[in-house]
Write an enzyme that holds these catalytic residues in place. Structure first.
Site, PDB file in Angstrom:
ATOM      1  N   HIS A 354      29.357  58.697 -39.971  1.00 32.52           N
ATOM      2  CA  HIS A 354      28.582  58.553 -38.294  1.00 32.52           C
ATOM      3  C   HIS A 354      28.941  57.393 -37.984  1.00 32.52           C
ATOM      4  CE1 HIS A 354      27.101  63.052 -38.585  1.00 32.52           C
ATOM      5  NE2 HIS A 354      26.596  62.535 -39.661  1.00 32.52           N
ATOM      6  N   LYS A 533      22.361  57.723 -23.067  1.00 26.96           N
ATOM      7  CA  LYS A 533      22.527  58.100 -24.252  1.00 26.96           C
ATOM      8  C   LYS A 533      21.795  57.033 -24.665  1.00 26.96           C
ATOM      9  CE  LYS A 533      26.623  57.678 -23.023  1.00 26.96           C
ATOM     10  NZ  LYS A 533      27.579  58.113 -24.115  1.00 26.96           N
ATOM     11  N   ARG A 534      21.529  56.570 -25.706  1.00 29.02           N
ATOM     12  CA  ARG A 534      21.065  54.762 -26.197  1.00 29.02           C
ATOM     13  C   ARG A 534      21.453  53.638 -25.389  1.00 29.02           C
ATOM     14  NH1 ARG A 534      17.068  55.523 -30.560  1.00 29.02           N
ATOM     15  NH2 ARG A 534      16.944  53.579 -30.296  1.00 29.02           N
ATOM     16  N   LYS A 539      28.264  50.525 -25.970  1.00 28.70           N
ATOM     17  CA  LYS A 539      28.036  52.032 -25.494  1.00 28.70           C
ATOM     18  C   LYS A 539      28.779  51.653 -24.308  1.00 28.70           C
ATOM     19  CE  LYS A 539      25.702  55.137 -28.229  1.00 28.70           C
ATOM     20  NZ  LYS A 539      26.225  56.117 -28.291  1.00 28.70           N
ATOM     21  N   THR A 641      28.727  63.404 -28.713  1.00 27.92           N
ATOM     22  CA  THR A 641      28.478  64.998 -28.628  1.00 27.92           C
ATOM     23  C   THR A 641      28.298  65.145 -27.205  1.00 27.92           C
ATOM     24  OG1 THR A 641      26.186  64.359 -29.898  1.00 27.92           O
ATOM     25  CG2 THR A 641      28.183  65.411 -30.444  1.00 27.92           C
ATOM     26  N   LYS A 645      29.302  68.230 -23.626  1.00 31.56           N
ATOM     27  CA  LYS A 645      28.192  68.819 -22.980  1.00 31.56           C
ATOM     28  C   LYS A 645      28.221  68.520 -22.104  1.00 31.56           C
ATOM     29  CE  LYS A 645      24.737  68.388 -26.946  1.00 31.56           C
ATOM     30  NZ  LYS A 645      23.949  67.203 -27.477  1.00 31.56           N
TER      31      LYS A 645
HETATM   32  C1  26V Z   1      21.689  54.286 -38.730  1.00 29.94           C
HETATM   33  C2  26V Z   1      19.752  54.013 -38.693  1.00 29.94           C
HETATM   34  C3  26V Z   1      19.925  52.404 -39.524  1.00 29.94           C
HETATM   35  C4  26V Z   1      18.548  52.033 -39.981  1.00 29.94           C
HETATM   36  C5  26V Z   1      17.628  52.686 -39.267  1.00 29.94           C
HETATM   37  C6  26V Z   1      17.497  54.514 -38.597  1.00 29.94           C
HETATM   38  C7  26V Z   1      18.408  54.704 -38.180  1.00 29.94           C
HETATM   39  C8  26V Z   1      19.332  56.362 -38.136  1.00 29.94           C
HETATM   40  C9  26V Z   1      20.765  56.654 -37.631  1.00 29.94           C
HETATM   41  C10 26V Z   1      21.615  55.674 -37.722  1.00 29.94           C
HETATM   42  C11 26V Z   1      22.434  56.601 -37.883  1.00 29.94           C
HETATM   43  C12 26V Z   1      22.820  56.232 -37.108  1.00 29.94           C
HETATM   44  C13 26V Z   1      24.769  56.078 -36.156  1.00 29.94           C
HETATM   45  C14 26V Z   1      24.949  57.958 -35.354  1.00 29.94           C
HETATM   46  O1  26V Z   1      23.760  57.999 -34.759  1.00 29.94           O
HETATM   47  N1  26V Z   1      26.092  57.928 -35.479  1.00 29.94           N
HETATM   48  C15 26V Z   1      26.079  58.457 -34.338  1.00 29.94           C
HETATM   49  O2  26V Z   1      26.540  60.412 -34.301  1.00 29.94           O
HETATM   50  C16 26V Z   1      26.721  60.949 -33.674  1.00 29.94           C
HETATM   51  C17 26V Z   1      27.146  62.173 -34.614  1.00 29.94           C
HETATM   52  O3  26V Z   1      28.040  62.330 -35.320  1.00 29.94           O
HETATM   53  C18 26V Z   1      28.084  60.698 -33.235  1.00 29.94           C
HETATM   54  O4  26V Z   1      28.921  61.341 -32.100  1.00 29.94           O
HETATM   55  C19 26V Z   1      27.760  59.502 -32.373  1.00 29.94           C
HETATM   56  O5  26V Z   1      29.499  59.025 -31.995  1.00 29.94           O
HETATM   57  C20 26V Z   1      27.740  58.008 -33.438  1.00 29.94           C
HETATM   58  O6  26V Z   1      27.520  57.136 -32.780  1.00 29.94           O
END
Ligand code: 26V
Length: 799
Positions: A354, A533-534, A539, A641, A645
């Site tokens: 992701h 968004k975050r 971003k 995503t 929407k």
């Molecule tokens: C990473 C970590 C690292 C450790 C701490 C907690 C944590 C939580 C989540 C993540 C993953 C971040 C990756 C993410 O959210 N990617 C997003 O995924 C979406 C669904 O595929 C995508 O639409 C977004 O572009 C992408 O940033």
């Protein structure tokens, strides 16, 4: 009016009253809003259970292949409204609740928003669960039952403040405890050789306790399960300590065990490298695999059939320990030869990537891994050596520099690896996994993300949904590609007016809510320009606010130039430790304060940052948006995503060629999308230009002036140096190329202004966005996973 005055109770009213009395234990005279909401939820849940049993039995009898979606996060939000819609029960429920003298809206809004995720990754998992049920694919989601979801955000003097989230303070209406599905998960200890077999004796163990939430699909034709694990101590009280009068110490083990499922990690970019996080990952992965094998054993005989009957999807690398754990279960515990165990595991597991951000790719120190999971570390080394032996020419080590690379581990142990948009998948092939892709050219596939149309159009935007159904019938809700049937009707002035009227009414609703809850008045005729968004540098919320400053300056210089009124709305949380992102929030709030108080410019430009962005707020904002900001540095946003929407709800996009924006533009047509900025390859080239930011600033006096105003403290007179970090970064390294994309962004925004002034044309473009967004349904995405990754089939003919 009380319910006694109403017409005779309907079936649903009976059920609500029965639950109020016998489940909640309240009479109508003393029931609170919360009691009523719980009573309604239980009445609705009863209806879901019937479908749930049928689905479970059907899957069992068919001996069908099952899909398991392992995810650290499920950002499910509220469930009541969604369940009602999928049961086709919403109108009846509204009548029943109002017949009892209550506000239906108030009851729905009493439900806490379950924020068991950070952002896109977690919300995608929630949309996928709903689509898996809609498509009658026998599936189960596995995750963690966090006591505290993502923190609550508020602002103090414009700064982000984090408070704990407490969704479980009230009972969770939708879950069923499953004390019979309880597993021990071990940590630490040592490994001994016994008769040629490794025997792991953990130093400590916690219990994983299952809590099931049924997930009902569209029209309740199928219901799957979300199983979330809560952590508990094996022995809740240390009797020895208790008997010695150390009552607090006696409960310490319980506290320690429970901490594993206590709180969601709020940092979605930088893996904290914390022991507790690794414990969470192993905890839910191990419990899920035990559960999967137990179910497999009860349905099938020979473990060698595992890949034919089970497909497991790893949502990012967070459950990557599933590779070694499955090998351990098959090899150590079931006695299969190592090679065969690896082969079976690999044919069962799949992995979704992701993100390409290097700081987000999980790596765990070998020492920590060995300390916490000694047997797994041995297996990782062996898997690594094995892979290297097969491909001696191009070694891509899993373990390097004292760290375990969880992405490499996931790739090596996966049958299929997928990216989440066409562009992202190409970049996955060319960058992080270039070497592994060369060795395994068939392994990486693309599955562009999607969103569930039930929640993200039908339920959250009833006005537009009703208009669409009036024009083309209601088949589109379960088959979103049918939206293309709107196009031939778009020349009908009545339909255009209705669509414009629905958007206007949604904007009025939002304005009323913002005014009531935040005391800011918005003009519903202004363009609602939304970025939710975050908060991340990639971003580029700071690009957006920089444009607001430049626009403010331009309006002040020439107030009578016929400006298009706009409201810029922001929402999003910054990770508590991400200092720069928090600065961006502060800046936006500071800019908002100054601009909104400016009598000359505020009729044309306002800025609002709504606190505590979550799924519920998204459901309010998206239907009321005109413009969708998707302005990430090209190559950085894996998919997005939210972008889908917005398009689905008839907002036009101003965006870069990044993530799924590329595919959205292809579908809706370039003439209905405001493109700007560098492409991904141009971004790479631009970064190599010395002083790229300085050059961009020198070439654009608007950009220079906006930066200078921020630098001089025009928005922070109490602390003029407050934003020197931001201006210094943008004038210096500017890694995310805010300055280099600014001029083209400004141009695109002025094209947006001009387009918005032609109301009829704008409405047509907006309607075309809706009509051409059918492909972005998560039903389409899940069909892709079923066919290309899982080899799973629907148990509902024709689905
Ligand atoms: C990473 C970590 C690292 C450790 C701490 C907690 C944590 C939580 C989540 C993540 C993953 C971040 C990756 C993410 O959210 N990617 C997003 O995924 C979406 C669904 O595929 C995508 O639409 C977004 O572009 C992408 O940033």
């Amino acid at each position: 009016m009380t319910y006694q005055d109403a017409r005779p109770a309907t079936g649903l009213q009976d059920a609500i009253l029965r639950h109020l009395t016998y489940t909640i234990g309240k009479d109508t005279a003393h029931a609170t809003l919360h009691d009523w909401r719980m009573a309604l939820s239980y009445a609705v849940r009863d209806k879901i259970v019937d479908s749930w049993f049928v689905s479970t039995r059907t899957a069992y009898e068919a001996g069908a292949k099952r899909v398991y979606y392992l995810s650290m996060e499920f950002l499910i939000g509220r469930l009541l409204g969604d369940a009602l819609v999928n049961l086709r029960f919403d109108a009846e429920a509204k009548a029943a609740v109002e017949g009892l003298g209550l506000s239906f809206d108030a009851v729905l809004h009493d439900e806490p928003d379950a924020a068991l995720g950070n952002g896109g990754l977690g919300r995608l998992a929630a949309c996928f669960l709903e689509s898996l049920s809609t498509l009658a694919c026998p599936a189960m989601g596995y995750g963690i039952r966090y006591e505290h979801g993502l923190f609550r955000q508020s602002f103090e003097d414009g700064r982000q403040i984090e408070q704990p989230e407490t969704w479980l303070q009230q009972r969770h209406a939708w879950e069923f405890e499953r004390p019979e599905a309880m597993y021990r998960v071990g940590f630490g200890g040592h490994v001994a050789d016994q008769d040629d077999r490794a025997v792991w004796t953990p130093a400590e163990a916690v219990l994983a306790e299952a809590h099931d939430t049924p997930v009902v699909g569209w029209q309740a034709r199928w219901t799957n399960t979300l199983r979330l694990w809560g952590a508990r101590a094996g022995d809740p009280l240390d009797l020895k300590r208790f008997n010695h009068g150390d009552y607090v110490g006696a409960a310490a083990a319980e506290m320690l065990a429970r901490s594993i499922s206590r709180v969601l990690y709020p940092d979605d970019t930088t893996p904290a490298g914390k022991e507790l996080r690794l414990k969470q990952e192993y905890f839910f992965t191990a419990a899920s695999l035990h559960d999967i094998l137990r179910r497999f054993d009860s349905e099938h005989g020979d473990i060698r059939a595992l890949p034919d009957k089970v497909a497991i999807q790893l949502n990012d690398t967070h459950p990557a320990i599933a590779g070694p754990e499955l090998v351990r279960l098959l090899h150590d515990e079931r006695g299969l030869p190592f090679d065969e165990a690896v082969d079976l595991a690999r044919r069962t597991l799949n992995y979704t990537n992701h993100t390409l951000l290097p700081e987000a790719l999980e790596k765990w120190p070998v020492d920590l891994m060995r300390h916490l999971l000694p047997r797994h570390m041995m297996l990782i080394d062996r898997i690594d050596a094995d892979h290297a032996a097969h491909f001696p020419a191009r070694p891509t080590p899993i373990v390097a520099d004292g760290e375990v690379n969880m992405g490499t581990l996931s790739f090596v142990m996966a049958n299929r690896v997928n990216g989440v948009s066409a562009l992202h998948t190409e970049l996955v092939k060319q960058t992080v996994f270039a070497d592994l892709h060369a060795l395994h050219p068939e392994r990486i596939v693309n599955q562009t993300n999607g969103v569930t149309p039930r929640r993200w159009l039908h339920a959250c935007n009833p006005r537009l949904s009703g208009i669409i159904t009036g024009a083309i019938g209601e088949g589109w809700v379960g088959d979103l590609e049918q939206l293309s049937g709107l196009e031939p009707h778009l020349d009908d002035a009545g339909l255009q007016d209705a669509i414009a009227g629905a958007k206007r009414a949604n904007k009025v609703d939002l304005s009323n809510w913002v005014s009531a809850t935040h005391g800011v008045s918005l003009d519903p005729d202004a363009m609602f320009d939304v970025q939710i968004k975050r908060i991340h540098e990639y971003k580029r919320q700071h690009l957006n606010i920089l444009e607001a400053v430049a626009l403010w300056q331009a309006i002040r210089a020439n107030p009578n130039a016929g400006w298009t009124p706009r409201v810029k709305i922001f929402g999003g949380k910054a990770a508590p430790g991400y200092v720069f992102a928090k600065k961006i929030i502060h800046l936006i709030n500071d800019v908002a304060r100054v601009l909104n108080a400016d009598p000359v410019t505020s009729p044309f430009l306002k800025v609002v940052f709504l606190p505590n962005y979550n799924v519920t707020l998204a459901e309010r904002l998206i239907p009321a948006s005109d413009l969708s900001e998707q302005v990430s540095t090209a190559g950085k946003e894996a998919s997005g995503t939210g972008n889908m929407k917005f398009a689905l709800n008839g907002a036009l996009t101003v965006g870069t060629l990044d993530g799924a924006n590329v595919e959205i533009r292809d579908h809706v047509g370039a003439e209905n999308f405001f493109l700007f900025g560098m492409t991904a390859p141009e971004v790479v080239a631009r970064r190599a230009v010395p002083d790229h930011a300085g050059q961009a600033i020198a070439a654009d006096p608007r950009l220079a002036a906006a930066l200078e105003a921020i630098h001089q403290g025009a928005f922070s007179s109490d602390d003029p140096n407050r934003y020197h970090d931001i201006t210094g970064n943008l004038r210096g390294p500017d890694y995310f190329l805010v300055c280099s994309d600014f001029t083209d962004y400004w141009r695109a925004q002025r094209a947006v202004d001009a387009a918005y002034r032609d109301g009829a044309h704008w409405t047509r473009m907006a309607a075309l966005n809706t009509a051409r967004s059918g492909w972005f349904s998560s039903d389409r995405t899940i069909r892709g996973y079923m066919a290309d990754i899982w080899g799973a089939t629907s148990l509902r003919p024709g689905a």
